[in-house]
Design an enzyme around this catalytic site. Structure first.
Site, short mmCIF file in Angstrom:
data_model
loop_
_atom_site.label_atom_id
_atom_site.label_comp_id
_atom_site.label_asym_id
_atom_site.label_seq_id
_atom_site.Cartn_x
_atom_site.Cartn_y
_atom_site.Cartn_z
CD GLN A 2 -29.31 -4.45 43.81
OE1 GLN A 2 -30.21 -5.13 43.31
NE2 GLN A 2 -28.49 -3.72 43.08
CB ILE A 29 -12.69 -6.27 31.54
CG1 ILE A 29 -12.51 -6.75 30.10
CG2 ILE A 29 -11.40 -6.47 32.33
CD1 ILE A 29 -12.10 -8.21 29.96
N GLY A 45 -13.40 -2.24 30.69
CA GLY A 45 -14.81 -1.84 30.74
C GLY A 45 -15.59 -2.67 31.74
CD GLU A 46 -21.64 -2.79 33.18
OE1 GLU A 46 -22.56 -3.33 33.80
OE2 GLU A 46 -21.83 -1.87 32.35
CB CYS A 99 -29.62 0.24 37.68
SG CYS A 99 -29.20 -1.51 37.65
N PRO A 158 -27.99 -13.18 41.94
CG PRO A 158 -25.82 -13.77 42.62
CD PRO A 158 -26.69 -13.63 41.39
#
Length: 418
Positions: A120, A194, A191-192, A50, A115
């Protein structure tokens, strides 16, 4: 052969451009095949997240190399070249190696030292190995970068301190409670932030989690992942007494947890302490809760001070990490240059052996035909000497004609002349 790293990231391009340059998992094989079909590309790895899209390549030098690769990237994604060119960075050889090592170590990440990027990078490398790599130097560069990232993690404190709100909230909980495995945590919201909190808590062996959310459906996927219980926001009043730790992050315009609600919960808990971490803006917990005995309330600003302190620690560690990267990149390039010399040495040895074998075969044939042995050996020695010194002699003569004393001295040194 040249090693390249080119791409865009969160520092050079807005998300509106980054999202147009990504390579989806479904099309990655096709993209790699198309990339390797370019005549100058020997091997390639595509890293697409992203925050960055990068090509790591082993290429043959040619005129307009940069233009050709930019054109391929733009054609593949149907982009305007000027839009991409203004955001693109380009690293070659030592700079390309250093860049990959910095990326894998988290030194180039949006969150310094995070990390996840190493995983990735490893996945991008693994994907490229499915018939697409075709370049041993590029493969060695990635393997070296993985070991450098591990060394950075081991020898510095780059990943030791929390620099995200979610991680800071979990760090605070671990500082206050001796063991998280015995506590009950109530998470308010789904949400993200949490989600990240829940995953961090699960990693630290929290056994009992309750997730309260306005819609159960949104919370269900997260609860399935971390093994939590789902309740609605209206159930918080009744269940608050069960929670040792409350972490809240919703988009509610008004507080969800009030002073009276916490007072009732504390009474039911016989004043056992409660930690409340409010990371919502606007706040989910009334500020007056912090005045209650045995209720320890922390806001997002309190966490920010932890994050700022920890970020300073990471930045200090990053200086050490950069030194490691610089050293390792230099050593890798020395190894790579040595590989080039090894190939030259093999070619020179093979050529010399070919001359030896050719002249020896002729000498043996002459001996078998009854020729004079002494004359044949002298002829062999004379011809072998002349053939072996022919190329160095021409180089010495040319250097002398050109007045190139530096080259002449290098040749003298390589031939072992005083």
């Amino acid at each position: 052969m040249t090693l390249l790293a080119l791409g865009i990231n969160h520092k050079t391009a807005p998300v509106s451009l980054r999202e147009r340059v990504t390579f989806s998992p479904d099309t990655l094989d096709q993209a790699l095949d198309s990339l390797l079909a370019q005549p100058m590309v020997q091997g390639g790895v595509v890293l697409s997240t992203c925050n960055r899209t990068e090509l790591y390549l082993s290429v043959e030098e040619q005129d307009n190399l940069q233009e050709a690769l930019i054109r391929w990237l733009c054609d593949y994604h149907n982009l305007n070249e000027d839009d991409l060119r203004n955001s693109l960075y380009w690293h070659q050889d030592n700079d390309a190696v250093s860049h990959l090592m910095r990326v894998a170590s988290g030194l180039d990440s949006l969150v310094l030292g995070e990390p996840q990027i190493l995983g990735q990078v490893k996945k991008a490398f693994a994907d490229s190995q499915k018939g697409h790599l075709n370049a041993s130097a590029l493969e060695r560069m990635f393997q070296k970068s993985f070991s450098v990232a591990k060394r950075v993690r081991t020898e510095t404190d780059i990943g030791a301190s929390a620099v995200s709100v979610a991680f800071a909230a979990c760090t605070l909980a671990r500082q206050i409670f001796e063991s998280l495995s015995t506590v009950t945590v109530l998470l308010v919201g789904a949400g993200e932030t949490i989600e990240l909190v829940a995953r961090h808590l699960r990693e630290h062996k929290v056994q009992k989690m309750i997730i309260a959310n306005r819609t159960r459906e949104r919370a269900q996927a997260l609860t399935d992942e971390v093994g939590a219980e789902v309740i609605s926001l209206s159930d918080i009043d009744a269940r608050l007494q069960d929670a040792d730790i409350i972490i809240s992050s919703t988009a509610s315009p008004l507080p969800i947890i009030g002073k009276g609600m916490v007072e009732r919960a504390l009474k039911s808990r016989r004043n056992q302490p409660m930690l409340l971490v409010d990371i919502a803006v606007p706040r989910d917990v009334e500020p007056e809760v912090g005045k209650l005995a045995n209720a320890y309330l922390y806001s997002v600003d309190d966490l920010q001070s932890i994050i700022s302190h920890n970020l300073a620690q990471r930045q200090a560690a990053a200086v050490e990490a950069e030194t490691i990267v610089e050293q390792e990149a230099s050593e890798f390039m020395a190894w790579l240059r040595a590989q080039g010399a090894s190939e030259t040495i093999r070619e020179y040895r093979s050529q010399s052996e070919q001359i030896r074998d050719e002249l020896t075969t002729k000498a043996l044939s002459a001996l078998q035909q009854g020729g004079d042995a002494q004359a044949i050996l002298q002829d062999l020695a004379w011809k072998l000497t002349n053939r072996l010194i022919h190329a160095p002699t021409k180089s010495l003569q040319q250097a002398a004609r050109d007045g190139d004393d530096e080259r002449l001295n290098i040749l003298r040194d390589s031939l072992g002349l005083e």
